[in-house]
Write a protein that holds these residues in place. Structure first.
Motif, PDB file in Angstrom:
ATOM      1  N   LYS B  10       0.776  -1.138  -0.035  1.00  0.00           N
ATOM      2  CA  LYS B  10       0.148  -0.227  -0.052  1.00  0.00           C
ATOM      3  C   LYS B  10       0.778   1.322  -0.003  1.00  0.00           C
ATOM      4  O   LYS B  10       0.585   2.115  -0.521  1.00  0.00           O
ATOM      5  N   ALA B  13       2.613   1.732  -3.536  1.00  0.00           N
ATOM      6  CA  ALA B  13       1.329   2.199  -4.229  1.00  0.00           C
ATOM      7  C   ALA B  13       1.117   3.586  -4.365  1.00  0.00           C
ATOM      8  O   ALA B  13       1.288   4.347  -5.145  1.00  0.00           O
ATOM      9  N   ARG B  14       1.060   4.055  -2.880  1.00  0.00           N
ATOM     10  CA  ARG B  14       0.710   5.379  -2.787  1.00  0.00           C
ATOM     11  C   ARG B  14       1.925   6.291  -3.239  1.00  0.00           C
ATOM     12  O   ARG B  14       1.784   7.244  -3.896  1.00  0.00           O
ATOM     13  N   GLY B  17       2.212   6.366  -6.781  1.00  0.00           N
ATOM     14  CA  GLY B  17       0.986   6.757  -7.464  1.00  0.00           C
ATOM     15  C   GLY B  17       0.230   5.703  -8.456  1.00  0.00           C
ATOM     16  O   GLY B  17      -0.008   5.962  -9.667  1.00  0.00           O
ATOM     17  N   VAL B  18       0.445   4.542  -7.981  1.00  0.00           N
ATOM     18  CA  VAL B  18      -0.137   3.462  -8.769  1.00  0.00           C
ATOM     19  C   VAL B  18      -1.089   2.767  -7.808  1.00  0.00           C
ATOM     20  O   VAL B  18      -1.149   2.720  -6.723  1.00  0.00           O
ATOM     21  N   SER B  19      -1.817   1.541  -8.510  1.00  0.00           N
ATOM     22  CA  SER B  19      -2.564   0.763  -7.584  1.00  0.00           C
ATOM     23  C   SER B  19      -1.906  -0.176  -6.762  1.00  0.00           C
ATOM     24  O   SER B  19      -0.775  -0.668  -7.186  1.00  0.00           O
ATOM     25  N   VAL B  20      -2.483  -0.767  -5.594  1.00  0.00           N
ATOM     26  CA  VAL B  20      -1.696  -1.980  -5.132  1.00  0.00           C
ATOM     27  C   VAL B  20      -1.645  -3.159  -5.805  1.00  0.00           C
ATOM     28  O   VAL B  20      -0.587  -3.830  -5.810  1.00  0.00           O
ATOM     29  N   ALA B  21      -2.651  -3.268  -6.728  1.00  0.00           N
ATOM     30  CA  ALA B  21      -2.828  -4.434  -7.724  1.00  0.00           C
ATOM     31  C   ALA B  21      -1.443  -4.520  -8.479  1.00  0.00           C
ATOM     32  O   ALA B  21      -0.806  -5.396  -8.913  1.00  0.00           O
ATOM     33  N   THR B  22      -1.410  -3.109  -9.192  1.00  0.00           N
ATOM     34  CA  THR B  22      -0.289  -3.030  -9.850  1.00  0.00           C
ATOM     35  C   THR B  22       1.253  -3.098  -9.227  1.00  0.00           C
ATOM     36  O   THR B  22       2.227  -4.062  -9.619  1.00  0.00           O
ATOM     37  N   SER B  24       1.592  -5.218  -6.469  1.00  0.00           N
ATOM     38  CA  SER B  24       1.738  -6.699  -6.361  1.00  0.00           C
ATOM     39  C   SER B  24       2.145  -7.539  -7.605  1.00  0.00           C
ATOM     40  O   SER B  24       2.954  -8.450  -7.629  1.00  0.00           O
ATOM     41  N   LYS B  37       7.798  -0.099 -15.956  1.00  0.00           N
ATOM     42  CA  LYS B  37       7.243   0.266 -14.637  1.00  0.00           C
ATOM     43  C   LYS B  37       7.422  -1.154 -13.433  1.00  0.00           C
ATOM     44  O   LYS B  37       7.659  -0.824 -12.187  1.00  0.00           O
TER      45      LYS B  37
END
Lengths: 341, 341
Positions: B10, B13-14, B17-22, B24, B37
């Protein structure tokens, strides 16, 4: 719980002719699976006691070996015999790559129930336990067995549950010790032991009684006392030694009690072993700290622990059938020292 | 490891600036994320010591509480003092909903290293340890600290590692005991202790020495012996008692050694405490089994264990900063019994 004891998602998928991913999604209530299919899969899983083992699953996915953790329940940790057993369990377990999760019941039934639940939630592969003194209900053990968690009892076995067990030969230990007291000429042998609700107490008493009977002696109610600790032994021994026909020997159910008898007799002016012989049961650190050193029955805690762990690991790894009830007996040894002639 | 000690997906990700899924997927090298990326995310994770906590992650996902498991390393399990400490750790831990994973190093450095590794792989939230007697390298402890695993030492602390620790006041315990021997009139007080490589040995020796010096006495090399067990004590005491100026008191670094001195003196015909006073250190079960019962410094193992677990849990739960080095000292008590006048 080991993989061998449970139905897996793979099994469910094969049985129902769907993919593992479908099973996994259905069990997680994913909307990607139709409501009908979800119900079918969930019902099947429930009927076959599928236990969603999150931990094992995540580890399998990550290709890490599943955790091999054995739960151990000890009535008291700061106790010589139990800590010897724990040491034996630890040695056997670690040599097979297992780790131990340890908890103490503090001789309390409610704690024992909570620990069983916690261990079960932690997905231990099996549990090794000696029951608390006040445990008289066995549902918590029964539940574990029904869930397929292998259970091995040590020392204080549960007569209410049909599970594997490791004990020492309490009967033969007591029989041999009392026979020795008779052979060295003792005529009136007192018995200090616990109430007969515990298997080990019953067996030790029977060994004492049978040794007397075999040698033409008869148990004398006045010499058989309900006493299993030093404080009580120091309290009651003066009365016992003032009987019209006092004992010339004592067999005590543990070393602590035997040491109480020893100091009580010395304070009363009796010589040990000239006037009174004393034999304990345990062979802990106390047995060689007292003066004279204590003749006692050695309980071999380390060996008991090793056997218990060995049974459990054999069941987890499939070398023993998981529903087989193993009963192993570790032989005691009579250790002759200064408190017997 | 607790969430508070590590950067999470998390956080990454924060920060990026990407999603947690990204995050992971990138960390799992998924082709669904561009190579560029992936590299960026992996580099960032590495720089911030991201530790892919599979277990915690899977439990978080499944909304089950993360497992709260404390690893405990004990030099020997079948040992009164260590089992008392383990009992204290267990009580404190279980009252806070933590479980214990227990392993014994068997006083061996290599085992200790293996256990540290195994505990780390098992994702324990912290480790409580007393080091093996032959441990002189500390990389394995340092590695844990660098990974953010809270570490608390008890009894045998590691001077090579800057971690929290709980000890008893060895110095004051020894100082008080020897001062007592001086106050009851002892003029030549012998010291039996271990080599001075261990902190506790050093502190007890210094307490002995300073009590002498403070009372105008001087340590006599002939009365200071390298001995920390009963067998050695029984071996060397006859020589010590045959010195031209034999001791009239002994301060021993543990009860076992004190009991060796006691029996040796009794066998040599000295009366305890009339001719010779003896004081031990531990107050284990042996101390009240010997005759006369042993004057000794009580080490309060249960309390030491409770303090160690309390520090660890406070660090895991963020009530203490994770990099704060706590040093707690449990007060000893001098227990006067029959081996001193």
């Amino acid at each position: 719980m080991s993989d061998s004891t449970n139905i897996t998602m793979k099994d469910i998928a094969r049985d129902l002719g769907v993919s593992v991913a479908t099973v996994s999604r259905a069990l997680k209530d994913s909307p990607r699976i139709s409501a009908e299919k979800r119900e079918e899969i969930k019902k099947y899983a429930q009927e076959h006691n599928f236990y969603p083992n999150i931990l094992a699953e995540s580890l399998r996915k990550s290709k890490v070996q599943p955790m091999k953790i054995i739960g151990v329940i000890v009535p008291q940790l700061a106790h010589f015999y139990f800590s010897s057993i724990l040491s034996g369990i630890e040695e056997e377990a670690s040599s097979h790559g297992y780790r131990l999760m340890v908890a103490q019941s503090k001789e309390n039934y409610e704690n024992e129930v909570k620990i069983c639940r916690a261990f079960s939630e932690s997905k231990v592969c099996g549990i090794i336990v000696s029951q608390a003194k006040n445990t008289t209900k066995y549902d918590h053990f029964q539940t574990l067995l029904e869930k397929g968690v292998p259970l091995v009892f040590y020392d204080r076995i549960s007569t209410g549950v049909n599970a594997s067990r490791v004990v020492v030969d309490d009967y033969m230990g007591a029989f041999t010790a009392v026979t020795h007291l008779i052979n060295i000429g003792c005529k009136r042998i007192a018995y200090y032991g616990t109430s007969l609700t515990m298997e080990i107490a019953k067996n030790r008493y029977n060994g004492y009684r049978d040794a007397l009977l075999k040698n033409g002696m008869h148990p004398d109610e006045q010499l058989i006392r309900n006493c299993d600790n030093r404080a009580d032994a120091e309290l009651i021994t003066p009365d016992v030694m003032q009987l019209p026909q006092p004992p010339d020997a004592f067999f005590a159910v543990n070393d602590d009690t035997a040491i109480g008898i020893l100091y009580s007799c010395k304070r009363l002016g009796f010589r040990v072993p000239e006037d009174v012989s004393i034999c304990g049961f345990t062979n802990g650190q106390r047995a060689i700290a007292c003066d004279p050193m204590l003749t006692t029955v050695e309980q071999r805690g380390v060996r008991v622990g090793e056997e218990a762990a060995s049974i459990l690991i054999d069941q987890v790894e499939g070398r023993l059938p998981k529903n087989r009830v193993e009963r192993r007996v570790v032989r005691t040894r009579l250790i002759l020292r200064g408190t017997t002639r």
